[in-house]
Design a protein around this motif. Structure first.
Motif, PDB file in Angstrom:
ATOM      1  N   ASP A 196     -22.497  -5.719 -16.165  1.00 15.76           N
ATOM      2  CA  ASP A 196     -22.289  -4.272 -16.217  1.00 15.76           C
ATOM      3  C   ASP A 196     -22.488  -3.724 -14.861  1.00 15.76           C
ATOM      4  O   ASP A 196     -23.370  -3.908 -14.228  1.00 15.76           O
ATOM      5  CB  ASP A 196     -23.423  -3.364 -16.978  1.00 15.76           C
ATOM      6  CG  ASP A 196     -23.352  -2.178 -17.101  1.00 15.76           C
ATOM      7  OD1 ASP A 196     -23.015  -1.268 -16.011  1.00 15.76           O
ATOM      8  OD2 ASP A 196     -23.160  -1.609 -18.312  1.00 15.76           O
ATOM      9  N   ARG A 203     -25.125  -1.175 -13.880  1.00 17.33           N
ATOM     10  CA  ARG A 203     -26.201  -1.846 -13.548  1.00 17.33           C
ATOM     11  C   ARG A 203     -26.736  -2.664 -12.447  1.00 17.33           C
ATOM     12  O   ARG A 203     -27.682  -2.699 -11.698  1.00 17.33           O
ATOM     13  CB  ARG A 203     -26.664  -2.618 -14.961  1.00 17.33           C
ATOM     14  CG  ARG A 203     -27.086  -1.670 -16.032  1.00 17.33           C
ATOM     15  CD  ARG A 203     -27.059  -2.269 -17.431  1.00 17.33           C
ATOM     16  NE  ARG A 203     -27.163  -1.384 -18.509  1.00 17.33           N
ATOM     17  CZ  ARG A 203     -27.057  -1.938 -19.873  1.00 17.33           C
ATOM     18  NH1 ARG A 203     -26.651  -3.209 -20.033  1.00 17.33           N
ATOM     19  NH2 ARG A 203     -27.171  -1.114 -20.933  1.00 17.33           N
ATOM     20  N   GLN A 228     -35.437   0.611 -17.796  1.00 12.21           N
ATOM     21  CA  GLN A 228     -34.787   0.383 -18.989  1.00 12.21           C
ATOM     22  C   GLN A 228     -33.416  -0.148 -18.641  1.00 12.21           C
ATOM     23  O   GLN A 228     -33.014  -1.239 -19.192  1.00 12.21           O
ATOM     24  CB  GLN A 228     -34.518   1.560 -20.155  1.00 12.21           C
ATOM     25  CG  GLN A 228     -33.769   1.167 -21.105  1.00 12.21           C
ATOM     26  CD  GLN A 228     -33.799   2.352 -22.224  1.00 12.21           C
ATOM     27  OE1 GLN A 228     -33.564   3.438 -21.745  1.00 12.21           O
ATOM     28  NE2 GLN A 228     -33.760   2.092 -23.365  1.00 12.21           N
ATOM     29  N   GLN A 229     -32.458   0.389 -17.708  1.00 10.20           N
ATOM     30  CA  GLN A 229     -31.239  -0.102 -17.272  1.00 10.20           C
ATOM     31  C   GLN A 229     -31.414  -1.565 -16.753  1.00 10.20           C
ATOM     32  O   GLN A 229     -30.663  -2.267 -16.951  1.00 10.20           O
ATOM     33  CB  GLN A 229     -30.535   0.855 -16.612  1.00 10.20           C
ATOM     34  CG  GLN A 229     -30.116   2.054 -17.195  1.00 10.20           C
ATOM     35  CD  GLN A 229     -29.101   1.831 -18.268  1.00 10.20           C
ATOM     36  OE1 GLN A 229     -28.058   1.155 -18.015  1.00 10.20           O
ATOM     37  NE2 GLN A 229     -29.330   2.400 -19.376  1.00 10.20           N
ATOM     38  N   GLY A 251     -33.822  -3.724 -17.176  1.00  9.69           N
ATOM     39  CA  GLY A 251     -34.256  -4.363 -18.257  1.00  9.69           C
ATOM     40  C   GLY A 251     -33.069  -5.116 -18.905  1.00  9.69           C
ATOM     41  O   GLY A 251     -32.987  -6.343 -19.391  1.00  9.69           O
ATOM     42  N   GLN A 252     -31.947  -4.184 -19.110  1.00  3.13           N
ATOM     43  CA  GLN A 252     -30.909  -4.687 -19.841  1.00  3.13           C
ATOM     44  C   GLN A 252     -30.149  -5.595 -19.014  1.00  3.13           C
ATOM     45  O   GLN A 252     -29.648  -6.417 -19.592  1.00  3.13           O
ATOM     46  CB  GLN A 252     -30.281  -3.282 -20.496  1.00  3.13           C
ATOM     47  CG  GLN A 252     -30.772  -2.416 -21.388  1.00  3.13           C
ATOM     48  CD  GLN A 252     -30.821  -3.075 -22.806  1.00  3.13           C
ATOM     49  OE1 GLN A 252     -29.866  -3.951 -23.180  1.00  3.13           O
ATOM     50  NE2 GLN A 252     -31.800  -2.649 -23.560  1.00  3.13           N
ATOM     51  N   GLU A 271     -31.420  -7.474 -16.879  1.00  2.00           N
ATOM     52  CA  GLU A 271     -32.014  -9.025 -17.020  1.00  2.00           C
ATOM     53  C   GLU A 271     -31.565  -9.734 -18.232  1.00  2.00           C
ATOM     54  O   GLU A 271     -31.644 -10.760 -18.400  1.00  2.00           O
ATOM     55  CB  GLU A 271     -33.417  -8.765 -16.666  1.00  2.00           C
ATOM     56  CG  GLU A 271     -33.886  -8.338 -15.293  1.00  2.00           C
ATOM     57  CD  GLU A 271     -35.528  -8.550 -15.441  1.00  2.00           C
ATOM     58  OE1 GLU A 271     -36.138  -8.954 -14.353  1.00  2.00           O
ATOM     59  OE2 GLU A 271     -36.196  -8.212 -16.341  1.00  2.00           O
ATOM     60  N   LYS A 272     -31.793  -9.063 -19.176  1.00  2.00           N
ATOM     61  CA  LYS A 272     -31.476  -9.561 -20.712  1.00  2.00           C
ATOM     62  C   LYS A 272     -29.991 -10.135 -20.800  1.00  2.00           C
ATOM     63  O   LYS A 272     -29.740 -11.045 -21.172  1.00  2.00           O
ATOM     64  CB  LYS A 272     -31.667  -8.422 -21.736  1.00  2.00           C
ATOM     65  CG  LYS A 272     -31.383  -9.045 -23.023  1.00  2.00           C
ATOM     66  CD  LYS A 272     -31.851  -7.889 -23.960  1.00  2.00           C
ATOM     67  CE  LYS A 272     -31.721  -8.161 -25.564  1.00  2.00           C
ATOM     68  NZ  LYS A 272     -31.960  -7.345 -26.712  1.00  2.00           N
ATOM     69  N   SER A 273     -28.886  -9.283 -20.146  1.00  2.00           N
ATOM     70  CA  SER A 273     -27.720  -9.863 -20.102  1.00  2.00           C
ATOM     71  C   SER A 273     -27.460 -11.044 -19.446  1.00  2.00           C
ATOM     72  O   SER A 273     -26.472 -11.921 -19.790  1.00  2.00           O
ATOM     73  CB  SER A 273     -26.667  -8.619 -19.833  1.00  2.00           C
ATOM     74  OG  SER A 273     -27.023  -8.256 -18.559  1.00  2.00           O
TER      75      SER A 273
END
Length: 299
Positions: free
Chosen positions: A3, A6, A35-36, A38-39, A41-43
Motif C-alpha cells: 500500500d 502506508r 492503525q495504518q 500496523g496494517q 507491518e502486517k502486510s
C-alpha cells in the motif's frame, strides 16, 4: 501489493520522528496513524517500528520501504510538473517559506507581480526560520523556501533540494545615534548591551564569532528573532546589533550603520525539491523573485 499510502506514512514517521507529529502534519489522529502503520507491518510480515522513549525508531526493513516511498513521491512530483508544463497558463497553488527580512523586502512586490502576471496561481506564504524551512521543504510542507547563509556558516543541505542564488546583502554594525557611549569600531561595543536572535540561529552563531574574533564576548541582554523589534531596541538607545542591509528596503536607516572588517555579506537563495523544480508555478515564482531582488539591489 504494498500500500503506497502506508509507505508514504512510514516516510512521514522517518521525517518527523513521532506518531503525534505525523498525525498533526497530516490532520489525522495518532490512533489512525498507528492503525495504518500496523496494517503495513502486517502486510509485509516484519517489524517496522520500535518504541524509543517518546519517539519511534525505524527498523532496517522500514528504512528500505522509506527509500522506495521517497522514490515514488519524486516520480509523482515529476509527473505533476510535466503535466502542469503542458498547460498554457500557470495555475494551481504554491506554498512558500521565507524568513522575516526577505518577507518584508521581497515578498510584497513579488506577490503583486505574480497576482498581475499569473492570476490563476494561488500563492501561500509562511514565515519560518531558514534552518527549519529547509527541512520542512524537504519534508514536503512547502514547495519553495527563501533561505539565508552567513559567511563561513553553511546552511544545511538536503540531497533532494536544489539551491539557486537570489541576492546578497551587506551585514553592518548598527548602533544608536544617542543613548550609548560613542562607537567607532566593533571592538568599542565590548561591554555594551547587545540584541541578537535566539541561540541556535545561524545569525546568532555568526554574530558571536565575529565579536570573539574582535576580542570580546558580547553582552547579549536581549534576544528576539523579530528584526523590527531589534531595530526599535537599537534606535531607542538600548542596544547594538549586526544588521543585514535588506531590513532597510524602502526606508532610510534609523540607526548609524558601520562597515565591518572584510565587509561581510549574507547570501540569500531559493531552494525547491529537484523533482518539482520545472513545475511552472515554481519557475514563475523564482523568476519574479529574481526580478524583485534585482530591483531592490539597484534601489
Amino acid at each position: 501489493m504494498l500500500d503506497v499510502r502506508r509507505m508514504i506514512l512510514l516516510r512521514e514517521v522517518k521525517a518527523r520522528g513521532t506518531l503525534a507529529a505525523v498525525a498533526e502534519a497530516l490532520s489525522l489522529s495518532p490512533s489512525a496513524v498507528s492503525q495504518q502503520l500496523g496494517q503495513l507491518e502486517k502486510s509485509v510480515g516484519v517489524e517496522l517500528l520500535r518504541k524509543t522513549g517518546r519517539g519511534v525508531q525505524l527498523t532496517p526493513q522500514a528504512e528500505i520501504l522509506v527509500a522506495h516511498a521517497s522514490d515514488i513521491l519524486e516520480s509523482l512530483e515529476r509527473a505533476e510538473a510535466d503535466l502542469a508544463s503542458s498547460l498554457t497558463s500557470v495555475t494551481g497553488s504554491i506554498r512558500i517559506a521565507v524568513f522575516q527580512s526577505a518577507a518584508l523586502a521581497l515578498l510584497p512586490d513579488a506577490l503583486r507581480i505574480l497576482r498581475r502576471e499569473h492570476p490563476e496561481l494561488r500563492v501561500e506564504m509562511v514565515q519560518r526560520e531558514p534552518e527549519t524551512a529547509l527541512y520542512e521543504t524537504w519534508a514536503r510542507d512547502f514547495d519553495l523556501v527563501i533561505a539565508e547563509q552567513y559567511p563561513g556558516h553553511a546552511a544545511v543541505r538536503h540531497a533532494q533540494l536544489d539551491r539557486v542564488h537570489l541576492t546578497s546583502d551587506a551585514i553592518r554594525l548598527a548602533v544608536p545615534h544617542e543613548g550609548l557611549p560613542p562607537v567607532q569600531s566593533l571592538a568599542d561595543t565590548a561591554g555594551l548591551p547587545w540584541v541578537m536572535e535566539p541561540r541556535g540561529a545561524a545569525s546568532r552563531h555568526w554574530a558571536e564569532q565575529i565579536c570573539r574574533r574582535a576580542g570580546f564576548e558580547p553582552d547579549v541582554r536581549f534576544e528576539t528573532a523579530d528584526l523590527q523589534a531589534q531595530i526599535r531596541l537599537i534606535e531607542s538607545g538600548n542596544a547594538v546589533a549586526l544588521m543585514p542591509d535588506l531590513v532597510w528596503t524602502g526606508r532610510d536607516p534609523s540607526v548609524r550603520l558601520m562597515n565591518l572588517d572584510g565587509k561581510p555579506h549574507r547570501s540569500i537563495f531559493t531552494s525547491v525539491r529537484r523533482a518539482g523544480a520545472n513545475r511552472p508555478a515554481v519557475l514563475a515564482c523564482r523568476e519574479v523573485l529574481e526580478r524583485t531582488a534585482r530591483q531592490v539591489a539597484a534601489s
